[in-house]
Design an enzyme around this catalytic site. Structure first.
Site, PDB file in Angstrom:
ATOM      1  N   GLY A   1      12.313  61.669  79.157  1.00  0.00           N
ATOM      2  CA  GLY A   1      11.611  60.896  80.399  1.00  0.00           C
ATOM      3  C   GLY A   1      11.017  62.504  81.182  1.00  0.00           C
ATOM      4  O   GLY A   1      11.111  63.311  80.818  1.00  0.00           O
ATOM      5  N   SER A   2      10.490  62.659  82.107  1.00  0.00           N
ATOM      6  CA  SER A   2       9.632  62.892  82.973  1.00  0.00           C
ATOM      7  C   SER A   2      10.928  64.378  83.182  1.00  0.00           C
ATOM      8  O   SER A   2      10.151  65.854  83.526  1.00  0.00           O
ATOM      9  CB  SER A   2       9.093  63.097  84.266  1.00  0.00           C
ATOM     10  OG  SER A   2       8.562  61.136  83.960  1.00  0.00           O
ATOM     11  N   THR A   3      11.920  64.645  83.007  1.00  0.00           N
ATOM     12  CA  THR A   3      12.528  66.079  82.156  1.00  0.00           C
ATOM     13  C   THR A   3      11.347  66.610  81.442  1.00  0.00           C
ATOM     14  O   THR A   3      11.723  68.122  81.594  1.00  0.00           O
ATOM     15  CB  THR A   3      13.852  65.956  82.094  1.00  0.00           C
ATOM     16  OG1 THR A   3      14.410  65.016  81.346  1.00  0.00           O
ATOM     17  CG2 THR A   3      14.373  65.357  83.692  1.00  0.00           C
TER      18      THR A   3
END
Lengths: 480, 482
Positions: free
Chosen positions: B220-222
Site C-alpha cells: 500500500g501507501s508505505t
C-alpha cells in the site's frame, strides 16, 4: 560315476582348524558382551568370567567331545553354531541383564539352556553311531511327530502365547513341541521317500491339453502322503493352532525333500499350487492369517499401524477391528534403519523400542546395533551352516542319509528365511525362531539336535573306508 | 540324487541372497526414509536424551532444559510462553522450528565448533552441554508489539517488526495469532502435544506462520517512500511537483485519491506534501514518469527481488517486478498491483531512510556462548545495501516527519510527545474490498534508534488509526529501554 568321485570329501580330520575357529567364536561372544556393557553402563560386565567360563568351557568341551567321537566331522559346523548361539546370548544379556530388567528373559537362562542342549548334542553324537538306524521306524516316527504337533491342543496342557497355540506347559517350564516334530517329520520323510522313491519319480500320468503334454502329474495314490501332509499342515496348524510359521516350514521342507527324492518339478508345481490355492481359500475365513497378510502388505498405513489418532478417533479402522497392528514390524524396520551400515554399536541403540524384541525381532536388534555389516555376518553364518549341510548330503553314500542331511540343511535355511523374511517384510510375519540365536529352550535344543545329526553324518561321510587288516584282494569290508 | 541336492543348495543360497539384498535395501537405501518416517519416534527419544543450551534474550533464558527424573529425558520449557513463539520456535516431538531449528547444532552441542570442548568433557567424564544462543530481541519492544497487535488487530491477524537501523539487529518480531510453545512441547504427554500441534497446523488463521517474515502483503501507501526515493535519486527534490488531480484515468478505469478530492487544490503537488497526506494521484504519476527500470531498480536496492534471506530464520522474498505497462506501474507506485512485501521488508525501507540510506543486514542472533559463557560466535553488523543517498534519506525524513506532525499528517497517532517520529501510513486493498493497514516509521528522527513496520491484516480501517499506535508503542518501548 564322475559325480561320485567329485562329491567325496577328503578323509582328513580338521580338528585344530575347528579349535582355532571355535576360540574366535567364543572371543566374539565375550567381546560383544564387553562392548555392550561398556557402551551402555560404562563398566565391564560384572559376570564376564562366569559367562566366559561357562560358555567357553562348554563349547570347548563340545569340541573335545567331537575330537574323540566324531573326529572326521566338518570343522565349520561347531564354530558357526557356537558363534550364532553366543551372539544370541550376548544380545539377550545386552537386552536384559545390562538394562537390569530380567522380567521377560535373561541371558543366564539362555546359557543354562545352551548347556542342556549341549548335553543332548553330546548324547546324540555319542549314541547315534549310524543315522540310518532312524530309517527303521518311519511310521512310529511319523506318529510321534503328529502327536508332538497335537500336544498343545490338549486342554490344560496347551498354552497360547501371542495368539498362537504352540506351547505346552510342563509346570517348571514350557515347551514348543513343534520344534521337535519338524525333525521327526524330516526323519519320517527321508525314510518314506527312500522306499517309495521309484514309484514317486517314475509312475506318472501326463496332463495333456490337446496333443501337447503340459505336465507329468503323479498318480493319485502316490500323492496321498503329500495330500495328508498338506491337509495336516493347513488344517491343524493354521486353523486350530494359529501357527503359520511351523506349517509354512513343514510344507516347504516337504516339497524340498520330495524334489530331492524324485527330481521332478511337477511335484513342486503341484504342491505350490495347492499351497497358494489353500491360502486364497482360507484367506477370508482365518482372521489370524488375514491379519498377517494385511500387516505385511500395508504396514505403513496409519489404519494398520494404529497411530494414536486412529486409535482415538476411529472405530472401524483395521487395527481396531482386528486388535492387531503392524507396530512391531514397522518398529523393527525403524530399528534396522537406525542401525544403517555400521550400526549403533552393541549397547548404543534402543532395541527396546521394538515390542517383544527378544523373540523373532532379535534380528532387528542386531540390525540396529551391529548394522548391515553385522546382519551380513549372521546371514552368511546361517547360509554357510546350511551349505555345509548340503555338502554333507552330497558326500554321503547312503540314500537315507542324503535325504536326511539335505532335509535338515534345508530346514535350517528355510527356517532362517521364514523368520528373517518375516521381520524384514519379504514375506508375511509367521512367527518362527532364528536357529541358534533366538531366545527359547525348545528352539535352541532343536537347533543343537540338528547340529548333532549333521556332525554325526559328516563324520561318517568323511571317515575313510575301513581298511582290511590283511590285504585279501577282492574281499569287501563292511563296517557296522 | 546329487543333482536335486545341488539345486536345493543353490535354492537355499538364493533364499539367503534375497535376505541379504533386502537387508541391504532397508539399511543402506531405505534407512533415511525410515529414520524420518512420521511414525518413527526414535529421534525424539534421541533428541531429548541430552540437555539443550538455553536461548537468551536480554540476559533472561527464554528457552530452558530441565531434566525429568522419572522419564529420563530433558523437557524444553518456554517461560515466556507466547511472547517469543515465532522467532524462537519450538523443540517438540514434531521436530525443531525457528531458532531451535536453525541453531540446533549449537543448542544440542553437536556443532563442529563445540567438538573440542565436547571431547574434553568426554575425557573428564562431565556431561556434554549445548551452547547458549543470545538473541537481539528487546523484551519490552517484543511485548509492546504483541500487546499492540492484539489490541488493534480487529480480526486477530497481523505482524510487527522492529529493527535497529544502525546495526540491522531485529528488536521485535511479532505475529498474531500466536501460540504457546509449552502446549506443544510437553514430553510428559506427547499425545496431547502432538494433538495440539496438529490443531495449530490445521487452523485456518495459521498461528504457526511467522507473518513478520513469511507472509506477503501488498504494501500500500508505505511503498510511496520507495516511489519518492526513485524520484529523488533521479534528479528531483522533495519539493518537485507533479499533477495531483482527484483521480487519474488508467486504461478503462480510474485511480482516485483515498480522500476523494485533489491533493493540492487541483494544482500540481510536491513530493513532501504528497507523502504527508498520502496522495495517490501524484505518486501514480511519478511512477509513470520515472519509468519501469528506475522504479524496479530502486525497489531492488531496498531489498525487493533479492531472493529469500536468512536472518537466520528464513525470510520470504518480497517482489516488485519490472512493470513496463504505465497503468499497472501507476498502481505499483502507490503500493498496489504486482507488489508483494513482508513486514520485515517494509521495516528495512524505513531503516534505510533512518540510517542515511544504508540498509544493514537484519539479524536475530547476537552471539553464541559456550557452556562456560565464552564466546563462540558473534554477529558483526554488515551492510545489506546502499539503498539511497544520505541526501535523499534526509529529504525523505523531513517528509515523513510531516506524516506524524504536519497539519494534514495522515499518521498523527504515530507521534510520540517530545520525540520526532518519521512515518508513513498505508492502506492496501486486498481486492475483495478488505484492506490491510500499514505503518512504517522510525524514531527519533534525528538519531534513529528503531525502525518499525506494522501490518494489521484486513483491519479495514486506515493505517494511521490501526497500525500507527502499535508502531508508536514499539518505538517508545525501544527508546525508553535504551
Amino acid at each position: 560315476m564322475s559325480e561320485a568321485l567329485s562329491t567325496a570329501l577328503p578323509p582328513v580330520k580338521r580338528r585344530n582348524a575347528e579349535l582355532v575357529m571355535l576360540v574366535f567364536a567364543i572371543g566374539i561372544t565375550l567381546f560383544a558382551m564387553v562392548e555392550a556393557s561398556l557402551t551402555r553402563n560404562g563398566e565391564m560386565p560384572p559376570n564376564l568370567f562366569l559367562y566366559g567360563g561357562l560358555f567357553g568351557g562348554l563349547s570347548l568341551l563340545a569340541h573335545v567331545f567331537i575330537r574323540f567321537f566324531a573326529p572326521y566331522a566338518d570343522p565349520l559346523l561347531l564354530p558357526l553354531a557356537t558363534m550364532l548361539n553366543g551372539l544370541g546370548i550376548a544380545m539377550l544379556w545386552r537386552l536384559f541383564e545390562a538394562t537390569g530388567d530380567t522380567s521377560r528373559g535373561s541371558a543366564m537362562d539362555q546359557l543354562i539352556l545352551t548347556a542342556g542342549s549341549l548335553v543332548v548334542f553330546a548324547a546324540i553324537v555319542f549314541f547315534l553311531k549310524e543315522p540310518r538306524v532312524l530309517q527303521r521306524y518311519p511310521y512310529i516316527t511319523a506318529l510321534s511327530a503328529v502327536l508332538l504337533l497335537l500336544l498343545p491342543l490338549i486342554p490344560g496342557l496347551g498354552m497360547t502365547i501371542n495368539g498362537a497355540r504352540q506351547w505346552i506347559n510342563l509346570g517348571v517350564t514350557s515347551l514348543q513341541p513343534s520344534e521337535f516334530a519338524k525333525i521327526a517329520l524330516v526323519i519320517f520323510l527321508s525314510g518314506y521317500m527312500v522306499t517309495k522313491r521309484d514309484v514317486l519319480s517314475l509312475v506318472s500320468r501326463p496332463l495333456k491339453i490337446g496333443p501337447i503334454k503340459v505336465l507329468e502329474l503323479p498318480r493319485m495314490r502316490d500323492t496321498a502322503p503329500m495330500a495328508v501332509m498338506w491337509g495336516f499342515c493347513i488344517i491343524v496348524l493354521v486353523i486350530l493352532m494359529n501357527d503359520l510359521g511351523t506349517s509354512l516350514l513343514l510344507f516347504g521342507t516337504f516339497l524340498a525333500m520330495i524334489y530331492v527324492a524324485t527330481q521332478r518339478s511337477s511335484w513342486i508345481i503341484l504342491g505350490l499350487s495347492a499351497f497358494f490355492g489353500a491360502c486364497a481359500l482360507l484367506y477370508p475365513f482365518v482372521p489370524h492369517f488375514r491379519t498377517r497378510v494385511i500387516t505385511w502388505l500395508d504396514a505403513f498405513n496409519p489404519e494398520v499401524y494404529c497411530t494414536d489418532e486412529i486409535l482415538n478417533n476411529s472405530t472401524d479402522a483395521f487395527c481396531v477391528q482386528a486388535g492387531q497392528n503392524s507396530q512391531q514390524l514397522v518398529q523393527g524396520l525403524f530399528a534396522m534403519g537406525e542401525g544403517g551400515i555400521l550400526g549403533a554399536g552393541l549397547g548404543g541403540g534402543k532395541p527396546g523400542n521394538v515390542p517383544e524384541v527378544q523373540n523373532d525381532f532379535i534380528f532387528s536388534a542386531f540390525g540396529e546395533e551391529l548394522g548391515l555389516t553385522g546382519l551380513m555376518v549372521m546371514l552368511f553364518a546361517l547360509a554357510l551352516l546350511a551349505q555345509r549341510g548340503m555338502r554333507i548330503a552330497l558326500a554321503s553314500r547312503e540314500l537315507f542319509v542324503k535325504m536326511f542331511a539335505s532335509g535338515i540343511s534345508f530346514l535350517i535355511a528355510f527356517q532362517s528365511f521364514v523368520v528373517i523374511g518375516g521381520v524384514t517384510r519379504v514375506i508375511p510375519m509367521t512367527g518362527a525362531t532364528i536357529p541358534f540365536v533366538a531366545k527359547g529352550g525348545s528352539a535352541l535344543l532343536s537347533s543343537w539336535i540338528m547340529l548333532a545329526l549333521l556332525i554325526r553324518m559328516s563324520n561318517n561321510a568323511r571317515k575313510p573306508a575301513p581298511v582290511a587288516i590283511q590285504d585279501e584282494g577282492a574281499t569287501q569290508v563292511i563296517s557296522r | 540324487m546329487n543333482k536335486p541336492i545341488r539345486r536345493l543348495a543353490v535354492f537355499s543360497l538364493a533364499l539367503f541372497g534375497v535376505l541379504l539384498l533386502n537387508t541391504t535395501w532397508i539399511q543402506a537405501f531405505q534407512a533415511d526414509w525410515l529414520r524420518e518416517h512420521e511414525f518413527n519416534r526414535r529421534d525424539v527419544a534421541e533428541r531429548t536424551s541430552l540437555p539443550r543450551g538455553p536461548i537468551v534474550v536480554a540476559n533472561e533464558q527464554i528457552a530452558t532444559s530441565t531434566f525429568v527424573e522419572d522419564g529420563e529425558y530433558y523437557q524444553r520449557d518456554y517461560p515466556e510462553g507466547e511472547l517469543y513463539a515465532h522467532p524462537v520456535g519450538v523443540f517438540n516431538p514434531m521436530g525443531n522450528f525457528g531458532i531451535e531449528q536453525t541453531h540446533n547444532s549449537y543448542l544440542d552441542g553437536s556443532d563442529e565448533s563445540l567438538m573440542v570442548r565436547n571431547f574434553l568433557d568426554m575425557l573428564t567424564g562431565t556431561d556434554p552441554q549445548g551452547a547458549s544462543v543470545v538473541l537481539t530481541l528487546n523484551p519490552a519492544a517484543q511485548q509492546a508489539a504483541l500487546d499492540g497487535l492484539r489490541a488493534n488487530a480487529t480480526n486477530g491477524r497481523g505482524a510487527a517488526v522492529a529493527l535497529d537501523p544502525k546495526t540491522g539487529a531485529i528488536l521485535a518480531a511479532a505475529s498474531i495469532p500466536t501460540y504457546d510453545p509449552n502446549s506443544v512441547a510437553d514430553l510428559s504427554d506427547v499425545n496431547t502435544s502432538v494433538e495440539n500441534w496438529n490443531k495449530l497446523a490445521d487452523d485456518e488463521n495459521q498461528p504457526l506462520l511467522n507473518r513478520a517474515f513469511n507472509e506477503l502483503y501488498p504494501p500500500g501507501s508505505t511503498f510511496k517512500i520507495v516511489t519518492a526515493a526513485t524520484a529523488l535519486e533521479n534528479g528531483h527534490t522533495i519539493e518537485s511537483t507533479i499533477d495531483a488531480p482527484a483521480a487519474i484515468p488508467l486504461g478503462g478505469s480510474s485511480l482516485p485519491n483515498a480522500f476523494g478530492g485533489p491533493c493540492n487544490g487541483g494544482a500540481p503537488d510536491s513530493i513532501a506534501h504528497s507523502i504527508e497526506i498520502s496522495c495517490n494521484t501524484s505518486m501514480a504519476n511519478w511512477a509513470i514518469e520515472l519509468g519501469a527500470e528506475a522504479l524496479h531498480e530502486q525497489a531492488s536496492a531496498f531489498g525487493f527481488n533479492s531472493g529469500p534471506m536468512n536472518v537466520p530464520l528464513p525470510v520470504t522474498e518480497s517482489s516488485a517486478p519490472l512493470e513496463p505497462d504505465d497503468n499497472l506501474r501507476a498502481q505499483m507506485g502507490i503500493g498496489q498491483g504486482q507488489l508483494q512485501a513482508t513486514p520485515l521488508q517494509m521495516a528495512m525501507v524505513a531503516a534505510a531512510v533512518a540510517n542515511d540510506g544504508t540498509i544493514m543486514q537484519p539479524y536475530l542472533v547476537q552471539e553464541i556462548l559456550g557452556p562456560d559463557m565464552s564466546e563462540i560466535e558473534s554477529t558483526t553488523p554488515q551492510v545489506f545495501s546502499e539503498a539511497i543517498s544520505a541526501d535523499t534519506a534526509e529529504q525523505l525524513t523531513q517528509a515523513m516527519i510531516l506524516v506524524t506532525e504536519g497539519a494534514e499528517g495522515s499518521g498523527k497517532s504515530g507521534a510520540i510527545p517530545g520525540i520526532q517520529v518519521a512515518g508513513k501510513t498505508g492502506t492496501a486493498e486486498v481486492g475483495d474490498g478488505d484492506t490491510h493497514n500499514w505503518f512504517i516509521s522510525f524514531a527519533p528522527a534525528d538519531d534513529p534508534q528503531v525502525a518499525v513496520a506494522v501490518v494489521i491484516e484486513r483491519g479495514n480501517a486506515s493505517g494511521g488509526t490501526l497500525a500507527a499506535p502499535v508502531a508508536k508503542a514499539i518505538m517508545e518501548a525501544v527508546i525508553n529501554s535504551e
